[in-house]
Design an enzyme around this catalytic site. Structure first.
Site, short mmCIF file in Angstrom:
data_model
loop_
_atom_site.label_atom_id
_atom_site.label_comp_id
_atom_site.label_asym_id
_atom_site.label_seq_id
_atom_site.Cartn_x
_atom_site.Cartn_y
_atom_site.Cartn_z
N LEU A 354 0.84 -1.21 0.00
CA LEU A 354 0.00 0.00 0.00
C LEU A 354 0.86 1.24 0.00
CD1 LEU A 354 -2.70 -0.99 2.64
CD2 LEU A 354 -3.03 -0.70 0.19
N GLY A 355 1.99 1.18 0.68
CA GLY A 355 2.84 2.35 0.73
C GLY A 355 4.03 2.10 1.62
N ILE A 356 4.98 3.02 1.53
CA ILE A 356 6.17 2.93 2.35
C ILE A 356 6.19 4.16 3.23
CG2 ILE A 356 8.67 2.74 2.35
CD1 ILE A 356 8.42 1.62 -0.49
N GLY A 358 7.38 6.11 7.13
CA GLY A 358 8.57 6.32 7.93
C GLY A 358 8.95 5.10 8.73
N PHE A 359 7.97 4.29 9.11
CA PHE A 359 8.28 3.17 9.99
C PHE A 359 8.40 1.85 9.26
CE2 PHE A 359 6.39 6.18 12.99
CZ PHE A 359 7.42 6.25 13.90
N GLY A 360 8.02 1.83 8.04
CA GLY A 360 8.13 0.58 7.32
C GLY A 360 7.10 0.47 6.22
N ARG A 361 7.05 -0.71 5.62
CA ARG A 361 6.14 -0.93 4.50
C ARG A 361 4.78 -1.37 5.00
NH1 ARG A 361 8.57 -2.73 -0.46
NH2 ARG A 361 10.57 -1.71 -0.64
N VAL A 362 3.75 -0.96 4.28
CA VAL A 362 2.40 -1.34 4.65
C VAL A 362 1.80 -2.16 3.52
CG1 VAL A 362 0.17 -0.50 5.44
CG2 VAL A 362 2.22 0.86 5.86
N ASP A 473 3.04 12.05 16.15
CA ASP A 473 3.33 12.19 14.72
C ASP A 473 2.06 12.52 13.95
OD1 ASP A 473 5.05 12.36 12.64
OD2 ASP A 473 5.12 10.21 12.23
#
Ligand SMILES: *[C@@H]1O[C@H](CO)[C@@H](O)[C@H](O)[C@H]1NC(C)=O
Ligand SMILES: *[C@@H]1O[C@H](CO)[C@@H](O)[C@H](O)[C@H]1NC(C)=O
Ligand SMILES: *[C@@H]1O[C@H](CO)[C@@H](O)[C@H](O)[C@H]1NC(C)=O
Ligand SMILES: *[C@@H]1O[C@H](CO)[C@@H](O)[C@H](O)[C@H]1NC(C)=O
Ligand SMILES: *[C@@H]1O[C@H](CO)[C@@H](O)[C@H](O)[C@H]1NC(C)=O
Ligand SMILES: *[C@@H]1O[C@H](CO)[C@@H](O)[C@H](O)[C@H]1NC(C)=O
Length: 671
Positions: A354-356, A358-362, A473
């Site tokens: 779905l996306g990348i 700040g904390f990782g890939r989704v 955040d």
């Protein structure tokens, strides 16, 4: 009786072909039916081999053709001369140890078969001393496999002619002149366990004894190995026996004779190798050909299968390996198995990405059991400590319920990795709609609904839940839109992961550039009011459709807060509203949002409203007081520069930042 005689005659015809009346010729193609005169260790095996010796230590063995041969030409007018004779035989010396053997064997012509006085060992059972007595009269062709200095042996692999004494008249190393190879010399190893053929030819007229050696099936070489002048006319008795003699020493060695022929006054009849008995195999019985092929194949297959199963299990374990500790039992229902998540996301395939962030890939996924749509965030973390607190927090956050929060369903832990499972949000993140020109523009009404939703969820986190949860955040990309375009706050508490487990002496600030409150950068301490600051920036971002830190037409950096203050100072705050709305917005609401944004993004924390106050402003349409004149003179940009921001406010794109006391590092996206 007749039948018996007939069968005896047949046997005689097959095995003992006698051409002369005095028995001057015979052929043994194996000895199964022969009537040899044996003594000592000599025996005929059931297979028809003449086995001269076996393992017994220091013993002799003899085998003789049963009938004596008339060696003297009685009709000779002059002094009786020795008749010519010829013999050939196939022998093999088989040692238990390769290339290492005991004494050899000898072909013997002897007046008697009584060898009780002869010695074993190096005497080969031939004589009782080095020199034979006058009555011994032993002629021998020795195939010697031990070098005996006493007997002046040349080496441990030689052929010699002995005339009534153990010291050879002549000897030669074993070998032959190969006719096929132009008469080239080829050495042979007597104890090589391979059958070899020997020819002994005596020319009575010339008084010459020739000995020839060759591997079995090689035709008799033209040039003999030994050609010894020896006059046997006075030596020979009228009748003499022919046979073999051997003796054992210490090493287990078997001396075999496979076939033998003899003739007086002419060449010995050739042996038919196909009829000779086979040598016994050394070692265990050979396996059948089928087993020879099948057994290794089956073994290989079995080994391969076991290995494959093993690697499959290791692979499976690795593939689905999780880290699970006892303390996590308390969070049981929130724990997902990695295997389920793996299958839900089709193995974390790219197309499910779905996306990348700040904390990782989704990744998007569908839980097979419930067909529930989920989003799985893979967060890498190296810190071992702090994970426990973090998981506890994740789980407690999982108990948060608010219609404007992205529901956290649970987690899974792997080595160096944490997987967080969320409700899937159909319409993705808000920042796409605000900043991506490809995406449809959100109407003012939608924006206002989203703002109110985010404010409500922050109020819930800060005040309405059993403990204060600071989001840390807040930003447009962390606001997700559900199928009704409601704003839902995601990723709450995640920043804490980077707080836990880091060196307590350095203060790390985690958040996103442009949303960070000035005091947070200075002290590193997150409070509800630092969230309010981020929320203020977020309000301006939604209303203006601009990023918190942007570039103007001259490519110089512009801080959104400063831009709005500028418009406000000029008395036209509404000029800051997103031009993509083309004037279609509620003037009152827009002014409220912009002023509230400035108020929340106030550099001094105690002049910011609480979230409760913010929600009241948004709900009641109360006019927001104008920002104080002192605030109006602030420049967020210069403040940020004073705080040492400048070195890393280079990127116009918001990115995760981690600011240490002495170091500044930017967590790149995708980390
Ligand atoms: C074998 O030879 C012995 C003498 O060595 C003799 O007595 C015996 O009859 C012979 N047997 C046969 C079957 O030739
Ligand atoms: C050797 O041969 C003798 C005589 O045939 C026999 O008694 C003995 O058992 C044999 N020994 C072995 C080890 O075969
Ligand atoms: C025996 O000797 C005589 C004369 O020396 C010779 O002619 C004859 O061929 C010899 N016989 C054999 C069988 O050698
Ligand atoms: C063999 O010869 C020895 C003397 O060397 C003698 O004592 C013995 O009786 C003889 N054996 C036979 C069977 O003739
Ligand atoms: C054996 O005979 C040879 C002569 O043929 C003689 O020179 C030698 O000394 C004899 N050896 C022994 C040990 O009697
Ligand atoms: C022995 O060999 C020589 C050659 O070395 C040959 O001339 C002679 O005819 C041979 N004698 C016999 C009996 O084969």
């Amino acid at each position: 009786m007749l039948a018996k005689i007939a069968s005896f005659v047949v046997l005689l015809l097959i095995h003992v072909a006698s051409s002369s009346a005095d028995g001057g010729q015979f052929v043994y193609q194996g000895f199964a039916a022969a009537n040899l005169t044996l003594d000592g260790l000599a025996a005929v095996t059931p297979g028809g081999l003449l086995a001269l010796t076996n393992a017994t230590f220091q013993t002799k063995a003899h085998a003789f053709h049963p009938l004596p041969i008339h060696f003297l030409n009685a009709s000779s007018s002059a002094a009786p001369g020795a008749r010519s004779f010829s013999t050939c035989f196939v022998f093999a010396i088989v040692s238990a140890y390769d290339r290492l053997s005991d004494h050899g064997l000898a072909f013997v012509v002897t007046p008697t078969t009584n060898f009780s006085a002869a010695k074993a060992g190096q005497y080969l059972g031939l004589l009782g001393a080095i020199n034979g007595t006058a009555s011994d009269r032993v002629l021998a062709v020795e195939l010697d496999t031990i070098m005996n200095p006493e007997l002046r042996d040349m080496n441990s692999n030689h052929v010699g002619v002995d005339v009534n004494r153990m010291i050879s008249e002549q000897a030669q190393p074993a070998g032959y002149y190969d006719d096929a190879g132009g008469g080239a010399w080829r050495g042979l190893q007597l104890n090589s366990r391979k059958p070899m053929q020997v020819w002994v030819d005596y020319d009575g007229q010339a008084g010459q004894l020739n000995v020839t050696l060759a591997p079995v099936r090689v035709p008799k070489p033209k040039k003999p190995l030994l050609s010894v002048p020896v006059d046997l006319s006075t030596f020979m008795a009228d009748t003499m026996y022919v046979g073999f003699s051997s003796a054992t020493g210490v090493i287990v060695t078997r001396h075999y004779v496979l076939g033998w022929s003899f003739s007086l006054d002419g060449p010995a009849p050739p042996l038919d190798f196909s009829k000779l008995p086979a040598l016994p195999r050394l070692g265990p019985k050979p396996r059948s050909k089928v087993l020879d092929v099948l057994l290794p194949l089956a073994t290989a297959l079995l080994v391969a299968a076991v290995l494959a199963a093993f690697f499959f299990m290791v692979w499976r374990r690795r593939r689905y390996a999780e880290v699970r500790e006892d303390w996590e039992d308390a969070f049981g229902p929130h724990r997902f198995s990695y295997k389920d998540l793996f299958h839900a996301t089709s193995g974390f395939k790219e197309r499910n990405l779905l996306g990348i962030g700040g904390f990782g890939r989704v990744y998007k996924g569908v839980l097979p059991a419930s067909s529930l749509e989920i989003a799985v965030k893979r967060v890498s973390h190296d810190s071992r400590q702090g994970v426990r607190e973090f998981v506890a927090e994740v789980v407690s956050i999982g108990r948060l319920r608010h219609r404007n929060l992205v529901q956290l369903l649970g987690y899974c832990r792997r080595q160096g990795e944490l997987l967080l499972v969320y409700d899937f949000m159909e319409n993705g993140s808000l920042d796409k709609y605000l900043h991506d020109p490809q995406m449809p523009t959100l109407s003012w009404h939608e924006r206002y609904k989203i703002i109110k939703g985010v404010a409500a969820s922050l109020l819930y986190l800060h005040e309405d839940w059993e403990q204060v949860v600071i989001h840390r955040d807040i930003k447009a990309s962390n606001v997700l839109l559900d199928h009704e375009m409601n704003g839902r706050v995601g990723d709450f508490g995640l920043a804490r992961l980077y707080d836990h487990g880091t060196d307590p002496r350095t203060t790390h600030v985690v958040g996103t550039m442009g949303y960070l409150a000035p005091e947070l950068v200075r002290t590193g301490k997150a409070t509800p009011l630092t969230d309010v600051f981020s929320f203020g920036v977020f309000l301006l971002e939604v209303a203006c459709g601009r990023r918190p830190i942007d570039r103007d037409d001259h490519n110089s950096r512009v801080v959104l807060v400063d831009r709005v203050i500028e418009h406000h100072r000029n008395g036209s705050i509404l000029d800051a509203v997103d031009p993509r709305l083309v004037g279609k917005y509620e003037t009152k609401e827009a002014a409220l949002v912009l002023k509230l944004g400035l108020m929340c993004a106030h550099p001094l924390p105690n002049l910011r409203p609480t979230m409760r106050r913010v929600v009241q402003y948004l709900d009641s349409d109360q006019p927001v007081p104008d920002p104080s004149p002192s605030y109006m003179s602030y420049s967020m940009m210069s403040m940020m520069q004073n705080d040492g921001f400048d070195s890393y406010v280079m990127s116009s794109k918001p990115s995760m930042t981690s600011i240490g006391v002495s170091s500044v590092s930017v967590l790149s996206e995708g980390r």
